[in-house]
Structure formats: structure tokens, C-alpha cells
Design an enzyme around this catalytic site. Structure first.
Site, mmCIF file in Angstrom:
data_model
loop_
_atom_site.group_PDB
_atom_site.id
_atom_site.type_symbol
_atom_site.label_atom_id
_atom_site.label_comp_id
_atom_site.label_asym_id
_atom_site.label_seq_id
_atom_site.Cartn_x
_atom_site.Cartn_y
_atom_site.Cartn_z
ATOM 1 N N SER A 102 -8.386 -2.467 -2.539
ATOM 2 C CA SER A 102 -9.069 -1.170 -2.433
ATOM 3 C C SER A 102 -10.185 -1.050 -3.457
ATOM 4 C CB SER A 102 -8.077 -0.017 -2.651
ATOM 5 O OG SER A 102 -7.247 0.090 -1.540
ATOM 6 N N ASP B 62 -3.943 -1.971 -6.683
ATOM 7 C CA ASP B 62 -4.481 -2.444 -5.410
ATOM 8 C C ASP B 62 -5.916 -2.971 -5.565
ATOM 9 O OD1 ASP B 62 -5.210 -2.840 -2.812
ATOM 10 O OD2 ASP B 62 -4.801 -0.804 -2.125
ATOM 11 N N GLN C 247 -0.746 2.092 -5.963
ATOM 12 C CA GLN C 247 -2.186 2.305 -5.752
ATOM 13 C C GLN C 247 -3.030 1.785 -6.914
ATOM 14 O OE1 GLN C 247 -2.904 6.389 -4.704
ATOM 15 N NE2 GLN C 247 -2.749 5.955 -2.529
ATOM 16 N N ARG D 72 0.849 -1.196 0.000
ATOM 17 C CA ARG D 72 0.000 0.000 0.000
ATOM 18 C C ARG D 72 0.879 1.238 0.000
ATOM 19 N NH1 ARG D 72 -5.670 -1.333 2.877
ATOM 20 N NH2 ARG D 72 -6.559 -1.874 0.884
ATOM 21 N N TYR E 143 -3.163 0.731 8.781
ATOM 22 C CA TYR E 143 -4.142 -0.242 9.286
ATOM 23 C C TYR E 143 -4.378 -0.039 10.777
ATOM 24 C CZ TYR E 143 -3.755 -2.952 4.981
ATOM 25 O OH TYR E 143 -3.805 -3.365 3.681
HETATM 26 P P1 NAD Z 1 -9.257 -2.843 6.572
HETATM 27 O O1 NAD Z 1 -10.149 -3.498 5.575
HETATM 28 O O2 NAD Z 1 -8.104 -3.602 7.104
HETATM 29 O O3 NAD Z 1 -10.167 -2.399 7.825
HETATM 30 C C1 NAD Z 1 -11.317 -1.626 7.652
HETATM 31 C C2 NAD Z 1 -11.386 -0.578 8.735
HETATM 32 O O4 NAD Z 1 -11.702 -1.176 9.994
HETATM 33 C C3 NAD Z 1 -10.088 0.198 8.959
HETATM 34 O O5 NAD Z 1 -10.330 1.575 8.750
HETATM 35 C C4 NAD Z 1 -9.741 -0.106 10.410
HETATM 36 O O6 NAD Z 1 -9.125 0.995 11.063
HETATM 37 C C5 NAD Z 1 -11.099 -0.405 10.990
HETATM 38 N N1 NAD Z 1 -11.101 -1.121 12.279
HETATM 39 C C6 NAD Z 1 -10.302 -2.133 12.701
HETATM 40 N N2 NAD Z 1 -10.650 -2.521 13.954
HETATM 41 C C7 NAD Z 1 -11.707 -1.748 14.325
HETATM 42 C C8 NAD Z 1 -12.508 -1.689 15.500
HETATM 43 N N3 NAD Z 1 -12.305 -2.483 16.547
HETATM 44 N N4 NAD Z 1 -13.503 -0.765 15.536
HETATM 45 C C9 NAD Z 1 -13.737 0.058 14.474
HETATM 46 N N5 NAD Z 1 -13.009 0.032 13.343
HETATM 47 C C10 NAD Z 1 -11.998 -0.860 13.265
HETATM 48 O O7 NAD Z 1 -8.712 -1.451 6.052
HETATM 49 P P2 NAD Z 1 -8.741 -0.795 4.608
HETATM 50 O O8 NAD Z 1 -10.094 -0.294 4.328
HETATM 51 O O9 NAD Z 1 -8.153 -1.741 3.629
HETATM 52 O O10 NAD Z 1 -7.753 0.457 4.760
HETATM 53 C C11 NAD Z 1 -7.167 0.839 5.963
HETATM 54 C C12 NAD Z 1 -6.369 2.126 5.746
HETATM 55 O O11 NAD Z 1 -5.406 2.000 4.698
HETATM 56 C C13 NAD Z 1 -7.203 3.317 5.376
HETATM 57 O O12 NAD Z 1 -6.671 4.437 6.050
HETATM 58 C C14 NAD Z 1 -6.968 3.492 3.910
HETATM 59 O O13 NAD Z 1 -7.166 4.820 3.484
HETATM 60 C C15 NAD Z 1 -5.526 3.085 3.815
HETATM 61 N N6 NAD Z 1 -5.195 2.663 2.441
HETATM 62 C C16 NAD Z 1 -4.051 3.155 1.862
HETATM 63 C C17 NAD Z 1 -3.739 2.789 0.565
HETATM 64 C C18 NAD Z 1 -2.490 3.297 -0.126
HETATM 65 O O14 NAD Z 1 -2.195 2.873 -1.194
HETATM 66 N N7 NAD Z 1 -1.760 4.165 0.461
HETATM 67 C C19 NAD Z 1 -4.544 1.907 -0.135
HETATM 68 C C20 NAD Z 1 -5.685 1.408 0.500
HETATM 69 C C21 NAD Z 1 -5.990 1.792 1.809
#
Ligand code: NAD
Length: 376
Positions: free
Chosen positions: A135, A132, A129, A124, A232
């Protein structure tokens, strides 16, 4: 150095065999963009369920074949879902698909000397991006979760006024405001619900609020400070999880549509809605649990089933993107095109350089011998 057309690598696309899977890994428009770098062989019918017939692949320059030919002839085999045992490429060949979380699959493919570039391992980082798939598919799942949840509700999402009176908008909350949760929030807002969001990561507050939704605060900072590495969430202690459930239950009792997306990479999904909270929720409300694959955020979630408890409907769909297979395939294919373009840059073979942050991450977990075979 770029290759001449004659030594272009053979890339094969297999049809999906998993029940209910309608997506295809590469669509004709992306094959057209890659055709100067590779030859493409597609299993007959692979794109049909997603709206892409064999003839559209032929027009894009691909050859139609059966699965046996794809597996025999292709240097690289691409598919969406983890392969079944009969879908294994020959030794030394490369497979690009999901399945990176299954150690048994990894072991099986290693024993067969197949290089598995598991799409869950795409790092990530900004450069990756466009590759991915987690996402792009989470975004579709977030959208579809609201559509499916709205269908199961017996109330409207928007406020509506007719001569018969005014109906109040439904109240919706997304628990977990990552990619899927934020898309669910944006979709429910567009449909007119009063929308809330919650996440243990502090950075999520601003993202939830920027979509016009209300961030639900928990008073106890210890349970709302769950930032881990790489963007994460960090797994919470048993005690923190219990306090979080209690803090959220009063909010959940006021919601009609709940979309849960909370995940911790490599761990079971955190339990956010237990039997006590379910008992406090209004009959007729709907929970769509997008964490069903890893155990669910709700105590009664059953994968791919709908469960009724005290009048609350709990859905556990594991593959919502497949419902919107045409657009989900467009995104998936765009991700694969970006990945293949990167791996084929300046070479007529897959350029699997362990020092490159993208191929290095994809190769992590491969044995030394298979890595060497991939680079050959
Ligand atoms: P994920 O599918 O692993 O988790 C989904 C969400 O659940 C996350 O936001 C996490 O913080 C939340 N979560 C975990 N435990 C929890 C709890 N007990 N209560 C409430 N919420 C909880 O995560 P995701 O959607 O794949 O992405 C996570 C982060 O990564 C985000 O900030 C996203 O913007 C970032 N991201 C970055 C890139 C990149 O290329 N830079 C790409 C994709 C995602």
C-alpha cells in the site's frame, strides 16, 4: 519478556543491487526507535541513493559492514527487492524482503533453509496496515504516475488563462481505483485536471467520488460487479473483459492522460486497452501503465519502456517509487519498523507464532522444518 541489551538479535540491512533501485529498507530514524530491541548492521552505502549516508546510520546506533559480514553475522536480513543468489542469508536465518510472488525464489530459499518473510504476504487486516509495503509503495507510484504522465504530455493539466486566451484543463482517467489509482486521482485533481475513475469493484465508486472525481459507469452491471475476496477484484471471464473494453473505449477516446492500475492478485493484469481503443485515442495522449510488471493493462505496454502508437505514448514503468527514493524509503522503513516491533514484542528473538494472524500469514508456504528453525 524483554531482552537485556547483550542478547539483542542482530538485524542486517543489505544495499539494493537491482538496476535502478535506489530505495533502502530501513532508515536511521527507524533504527533509533528499534535499537533497544536489536543490534543493527548496515552494508556500507545502502542508504546513500535514498539520501541517508553511512554516518547517519552510525549516529542512530548501527554498525557499518560489508555485505559478506551482514549475511554472515545477522540473524535477520532485511532488504527491499528479492535477493539475488549471492545475497542469501545462512541456513536457519530469516530474510525479510519482497519476492513472495516468485515460486522459484521460494523454492530456492526453502532448499537453503532460509525463512523468507515475503512482504507481499502481510495480511490486509487493520492490525497490519502499518506493515503494508504494497500500500505505501502503491500510493507513491500513483502520485508519481501523474507527475511522469504530465511530463510526457504536450498540454497542461490545469485550466490556464493568460492575455493570449484560455486553455481547457486536461481530461484524466484512472482505470483501477485501488491504492495507486486513488492516489493518482487525488494528484491529478490537485494539479487541476478534470478527473475520472473506473473500477470493477462497486465500493470504488464512492471512494472515487469522495475525491471529487467522476466515476465512469458501464451500463452492463455484470461487467462492473467484480468484487472478489479481501477487498480485491475478481477476475472476469473472457466475454466480460471484451464487453468491458468496448464499454471503456468511448470514454478513453476523450481522455488525454490515462493511468492504468488494474490488477488481480496472482493473475496476469486484465487487458483494458486493446489496439482498437488505441486507434480511437487522440494523438498526443499519454498512458501510464502501472500494471506493466504483470503483463500490463494496455496491449502494447513494454516493461520499463515507452512505446509510441499512432501518436499515443504508452509508458510501462515498473518501479516509480524508486524515483522518489527518499520518501519511498521513509514509508518502506516505517512498514518494516512496525513489522519488526510486532515480531520482537516480548522476546529477544523473532516471535514467529503460526497462530498469530500476521506471522501466520508470513509463514504460509514455509516448510515445517524451516518454520521450526525460525521459532527456535
Ligand atoms: P490491486 O493493486 O490488486 O488492484 C488495483 C485495482 O484494480 C483494484 O481496485 C481492483 O479492483 C482494480 N481492478 C481489477 N481488475 C479490474 C478491471 N478489469 N477493471 C478495472 N479495475 C480493475 O489492489 P490494491 O490497490 O492493492 O487494493 C485493493 C483493495 O484493497 C482496495 O479496496 C483497498 O482499499 C483495499 N486495501 C485494504 C487494506 C487493508 O489493510 N485493509 C490495505 C490495502 C488495500
Amino acid at each position: 519478556m524483554s531482552s537485556g541489551n547483550s542478547d539483542r538479535i542482530n538485524i542486517g540491512i543489505l544495499a539494493e543491487r537491482a538496476a535502478g533501485e535506489r530505495r533502502v529498507a530501513l532508515i536511521p530514524a527507524d533504527i533509533k526507535k528499534l535499537i533497544s530491541k536489536a543490534k543493527f548492521v548496515i552494508e556500507s552505502g545502502a542508504g546513500r541513493e535514498a539520501g541517508f549516508d553511512d554516518n547517519t546510520y552510525v549516529e542512530a546506533g548501527a554498525r557499518i559492514a560489508d555485505s559478506w559480514e551482514v549475511l554472515e553475522d545477522c540473524d535477520v536480513v532485511v532488504k527491499v527487492r528479492p535477493p539475488g543468489r549471492s545475497e542469501t542469508p545462512r541456513a536457519g536465518r530469516t530474510l525479510i524482503s519482497l519476492g513472495g510472488h516468485d515460486p522459484n525464489l521460494g523454492e530456492f530459499l526453502r532448499k537453503r533453509s532460509v525463512i523468507h518473510l515475503a512482504l507481499e504476504r502481510v495480511p490486509r487486516i487493520t492490525r497490519a496496515q502499518a506493515m503494508d509495503v504494497l500500500s505505501s509503495q502503491a500510493s507513491i507510484a500513483g502520485y508519481a504516475s501523474v507527475i511522469e504522465g504530465a511530463r510526457a504530455l504536450d498540454i497542461l493539466l490545469p485550466m490556464l488563462t493568460t492575455a493570449a486566451g484560455t486553455i481547457k484543463p486536461a481530461r484524466m482517467i484512472a482505470l483501477g481505483a485501488g491504492v495507486a489509482g486513488l492516489q493518482a486521482i487525488a494528484t491529478a485533481r490537485r494539479l487541476g485536471a478534470v478527473v475520472h475513475g473506473f473500477d470493477v469493484r462497486a465500493a470504488a465508486r464512492q471512494q472515487v467520488e469522495s475525491l471529487g472525481a467522476k466515476f465512469v459507469s458501464v451500463d452492463d452491471t455484470d461487467i462492473g460487479a467484480g468484487e472478489g475476496s479481501g477487498g480485491y477484484a475478481r477476475e472476469q471471464s473472457h466475454d466480460q473483459q471484451e464487453r468491458l473494453r468496448r464499454a471503456l473505449s468511448a470514454h478513453l477516446a476523450t481522455m488525454q492522460l490515462v493511468i492504468t492500475t488494474a490488477q488481480i492478485p496472482g493473475r496476469p493484469a486484465p487487458l483494458l486497452i486493446d489496439h482498437d481503443t488505441l486507434g480511437m485515442m487522440q494523438p498526443g495522449s499519454v498512458i501510464v501503465d502501472l500494471a506493466a510488471e504483470t503483463g500490463g493493462n494496455c496491449a502494447v505496454t513494454r516493461p520499463d519502456e515507452t512505446v509510441m502508437v499512432n501518436g499515443v505514448c504508452v509508458m510501462g514503468p515498473r518501479n516509480l517509487p524508486s524515483l522518489m527514493a527518499r520518501d519511498a524509503s521513509r514509508f518502506f522503513s516505517g512498514n518494516i519498523r512496525a513489522l519488526l516491533a510486532h515480531l520482537l514484542e516480548g522476546s529477544n528473538r523473532l516471535n514467529l507464532d503460526a497462530s498469530d494472524p500476521i506471522s501466520g500469514a508470513l509463514l504460509a508456504g514455509q516448510s515445517a522444518t524451516s518454520t521450526a528453525a525460525a521459532a527456535a
